[in-house]
Each structure stands twice: as C-alpha cells, then as structure tokens.
Design a protein around this motif. Structure first.
Motif, PDB file in Angstrom:
ATOM      1  N   SER A 169       1.093  -1.097   0.172  1.00  0.00           N
ATOM      2  CA  SER A 169       0.236   0.109  -0.105  1.00  0.00           C
ATOM      3  C   SER A 169       0.862   0.990  -0.210  1.00  0.00           C
ATOM      4  CB  SER A 169      -0.954   0.094   1.052  1.00  0.00           C
ATOM      5  OG  SER A 169      -2.122  -0.966   1.391  1.00  0.00           O
ATOM      6  N   SER A 170       0.221   2.356  -0.487  1.00  0.00           N
ATOM      7  CA  SER A 170       0.770   3.974  -0.125  1.00  0.00           C
ATOM      8  C   SER A 170      -0.595   4.822  -0.406  1.00  0.00           C
ATOM      9  CB  SER A 170       1.342   3.935  -0.743  1.00  0.00           C
ATOM     10  OG  SER A 170       2.487   5.790  -1.356  1.00  0.00           O
ATOM     11  N   LYS A 200       4.653   1.881  -5.755  1.00  0.00           N
ATOM     12  CA  LYS A 200       4.371   0.632  -4.966  1.00  0.00           C
ATOM     13  C   LYS A 200       4.344  -0.850  -5.905  1.00  0.00           C
ATOM     14  CE  LYS A 200      -0.087   0.765  -4.784  1.00  0.00           C
ATOM     15  NZ  LYS A 200      -0.075   0.676  -5.685  1.00  0.00           N
ATOM     16  N   TRP A 225      -6.701  -4.926   3.360  1.00  0.00           N
ATOM     17  CA  TRP A 225      -6.200  -4.344   4.380  1.00  0.00           C
ATOM     18  C   TRP A 225      -7.107  -5.766   5.518  1.00  0.00           C
ATOM     19  CZ3 TRP A 225      -5.386   1.282   6.521  1.00  0.00           C
ATOM     20  CH2 TRP A 225      -4.593   2.064   4.925  1.00  0.00           C
ATOM     21  N   THR A 244       3.616   8.675   4.088  1.00  0.00           N
ATOM     22  CA  THR A 244       3.823   7.531   4.728  1.00  0.00           C
ATOM     23  C   THR A 244       2.922   7.013   5.981  1.00  0.00           C
ATOM     24  OG1 THR A 244       5.912   7.105   3.446  1.00  0.00           O
ATOM     25  CG2 THR A 244       5.582   5.470   5.608  1.00  0.00           C
ATOM     26  N   THR A 301      -0.858   6.713   5.910  1.00  0.00           N
ATOM     27  CA  THR A 301      -0.575   5.864   5.493  1.00  0.00           C
ATOM     28  C   THR A 301      -0.525   5.117   6.616  1.00  0.00           C
ATOM     29  OG1 THR A 301       0.268   5.147   3.010  1.00  0.00           O
ATOM     30  CG2 THR A 301      -0.627   3.639   4.149  1.00  0.00           C
ATOM     31  N   MET A 302       0.631   4.408   7.669  1.00  0.00           N
ATOM     32  CA  MET A 302       0.733   4.419   8.863  1.00  0.00           C
ATOM     33  C   MET A 302      -0.855   4.375  10.064  1.00  0.00           C
ATOM     34  SD  MET A 302       2.565   1.665   7.634  1.00  0.00           S
ATOM     35  CE  MET A 302       2.865   0.876   9.237  1.00  0.00           C
ATOM     36  N   LEU A 348      -3.771   3.092   9.630  1.00  0.00           N
ATOM     37  CA  LEU A 348      -3.813   1.421   9.359  1.00  0.00           C
ATOM     38  C   LEU A 348      -4.125   1.396  11.090  1.00  0.00           C
ATOM     39  CD1 LEU A 348      -3.166  -0.820   8.100  1.00  0.00           C
ATOM     40  CD2 LEU A 348      -1.263  -1.055   8.325  1.00  0.00           C
ATOM     41  N   THR A 379      -8.687  -0.558  -0.351  1.00  0.00           N
ATOM     42  CA  THR A 379      -7.855  -0.386   0.643  1.00  0.00           C
ATOM     43  C   THR A 379      -8.079  -1.340   1.748  1.00  0.00           C
ATOM     44  OG1 THR A 379      -6.766   1.369  -0.668  1.00  0.00           O
ATOM     45  CG2 THR A 379      -6.166   0.433   1.234  1.00  0.00           C
ATOM     46  N   SER A 427       3.385  -0.489   3.348  1.00  0.00           N
ATOM     47  CA  SER A 427       3.733   0.442   3.009  1.00  0.00           C
ATOM     48  C   SER A 427       5.468   1.090   2.126  1.00  0.00           C
ATOM     49  CB  SER A 427       3.792   1.302   3.889  1.00  0.00           C
ATOM     50  OG  SER A 427       3.275   3.133   3.868  1.00  0.00           O
ATOM     51  N   VAL A 479       7.013  -0.612   6.791  1.00  0.00           N
ATOM     52  CA  VAL A 479       7.250  -0.177   5.311  1.00  0.00           C
ATOM     53  C   VAL A 479       8.612  -0.397   5.559  1.00  0.00           C
ATOM     54  CG1 VAL A 479       8.328   2.604   5.691  1.00  0.00           C
ATOM     55  CG2 VAL A 479       6.724   1.863   7.401  1.00  0.00           C
TER      56      VAL A 479
END
Length: 279
Positions: free
Chosen positions: A7-8, A15, A164, A184, A187-188, A191, A160, A172, A207
């Motif tokens: 993912s990103s 990616k 997950w 990033t 993204t994190m 998540l 997405t 990521s 990552v």
C-alpha cells in the motif's frame, strides 16, 4: 496462506514495482503465489503479462463475491516460462533458498487475478462494513497458493480497506523524500486507526523504502527520518533507485532473470525481504 497488502496513500512511489519484485522473488524461490491487482489501472497485471478480459477480472468477482471466486479469473503469468539467462543464473543471493514445504520440481506457480477499471465501483471512500469482507470471501479456500500479494490503489478507498481486512501483513511503500514521508505517515496512521477494530486488526506491518539513492544526502536524511518515525517497522534492506527496474518491467520480465550485476543486487534485496515476510 500468507496474504500481504502492498500500500501507499501517495502515488508514484513504485508500489507496483515492489509487488513485481516480490513476485519475482517468490517465483525464484518456488513459492506458489497469487498476485491480486486491486488497482483499477492494472499496471501490475500488465507487467506480469496478464490482461483482463470482460468479466474476467478482480472487479467483476468482487461485485458478486463468493467463496474462492478469484480462482475463476486467476491466470498464469508468462513469467513462469521465462528462462534464466546465462548472465543471471547462479548470481542471486542465496539462490537455493526455499521455504519449508515448497515444491522442488515442476513449473512454479505464479498466477494473477488481473485488475481493470471494473474495480472502480469500489475505489471510493464510502463503504458498508460488509463490503470489507468481499476480498476475504473470494480468497477463501484457495489452497493452491502459499503467498498472496495484493497491489492496492494509492487511495484510502473501500478497495484498500478490504485488502487490509483480508491481510496478515501490510507493507507501506515509501520513497526517501519529504512528501513521501508525509504520505507514509498518513498510511500508517490510517492503518493504526483501522486496527482499532478487533475484527479488522492486521497482525503485522512494515515500511519498504524504495528508490533510494545512496549518493544523496537528502535521501539519507529522509531515510533516518523514516527510521526514527517507524523504528523496526522499516524493512531492511532498502531498494535502490536503479534503471534496471524500468528495463525489466518494460520487457515484462522478472528481475531475478534479468542479466547484469544491478539486477542481481536488486533481486537479492527482494529475496531477502521475501524471506523476512515468510519467516
């Protein structure tokens, strides 16, 4: 079966290139693998030599999900028929490594559930809770594979999130640049918020640093920044910014079977990352 989402939430970080490198490593290690191309652009499918036909793509299967439904659209990648060139053979890092239980004979398995614009009906922010089970449902019971690699769209969409929800691990992808570090973090953070639900918690995350230029002080600074932000979640080794990536992808060829020392170095890095994922 290990299911890994790549993912990103920032486009243009490579990616799909990471998906392809891991698929190449899995092919070389003879790990039976399915690549699920959730990105409506379908770039990973194109590079793997598989093109969606009408009604024979991931989006069509997700529209009416049923258990094991992806088996009906999964097609073998021509990568499995590409020979190892004399320049490459025997040069990869730990070329004899295979996970326990992997087949030692016969043609290796690398299948693709191709992506297309048909997935766009789920590439939006709005979703119902039951939508998040769609991918998990269509992957259920596919015992042919030991590894599933999911190429996610670069958006925090229903696609997405369902990736997950189905995954054991989310990787990521980040470039060592200011905007990519910020992407990033988004993204994190997304998540982590997703994982607040006991139903959808993702067991593992990491990552992957892509397109690293060793001669750039700025990139070294951003790499340290990523390491400070995410600590042990930053995957070792990093992936270099190498022209061979575009060369191999342009030829729809696995990097582990591309000639030259640059390809050999990159292949070894992807193999190392794959080993870390599967152990």
């Amino acid at each position: 079966m290990q299911i890994v989402s790549i993912s990103s939430l920032k486009g243009g970080v490579g990616k799909s290139s990471v998906v392809l490198g891991l698929a190449s490593a899995a092919l070389e290690a003879r790990v039976p693998t399915l690549v699920v191309d959730l990105d409506p652009h379908g770039d990973a499918s194109t590079a793997l030599g598989v093109h969606a036909r009408a009604g024979q793509d991931v989006g069509s299967v997700l529209r009416r999900p049923r258990k094991g439904g992806l088996a009906a659209v999964a097609a073998p990648s021509p990568w499995t028929r590409h020979p190892i060139t004399p320049e490459v053979s025997g040069t990869q890092q730990d070329p004899g490594w295979q996970p326990a239980g992997s087949p030692a004979v016969g043609r290796p398995v690398l299948d693709v559930a191709p992506g297309s614009a048909a997935s766009s009906h789920l590439d939006h922010a709005a979703f119902r809770t039951k939508d998040l089970k769609r991918l998990e449902t269509v992957l259920h019971g596919l015992e042919r594979y030991e590894l599933v690699l999911i190429d996610c769209p670069p958006t925090l969409s229903a696609l997405t999130r369902m990736a997950w929800a189905a995954s054991h691990m989310v990787l990521s992808v980040a470039e060592p640049s200011l905007f990519s570090v910020a992407g990033t973090k988004r993204t994190m953070s997304a998540l982590a918020q997703f994982e607040t639900s006991r139903i959808w918690a993702v067991p593992d995350a990491g990552v992957v640093v892509n397109r690293f230029r060793d001669g750039s002080d700025e990139q070294h600074h951003r790499l340290r920044e990523l390491q400070e932000l995410f600590g042990q979640l930053v995957v070792d080794p990093v992936l270099p910014d190498a022209p061979v990536v575009q060369q191999a992808q342009g030829a729809a060829w696995p990097v582990h079977r591309w000639p030259g020392t640059a390809a050999s170095d990159l292949a070894g890095r992807f193999s190392s990352i794959l080993q870390g994922m599967l152990h």
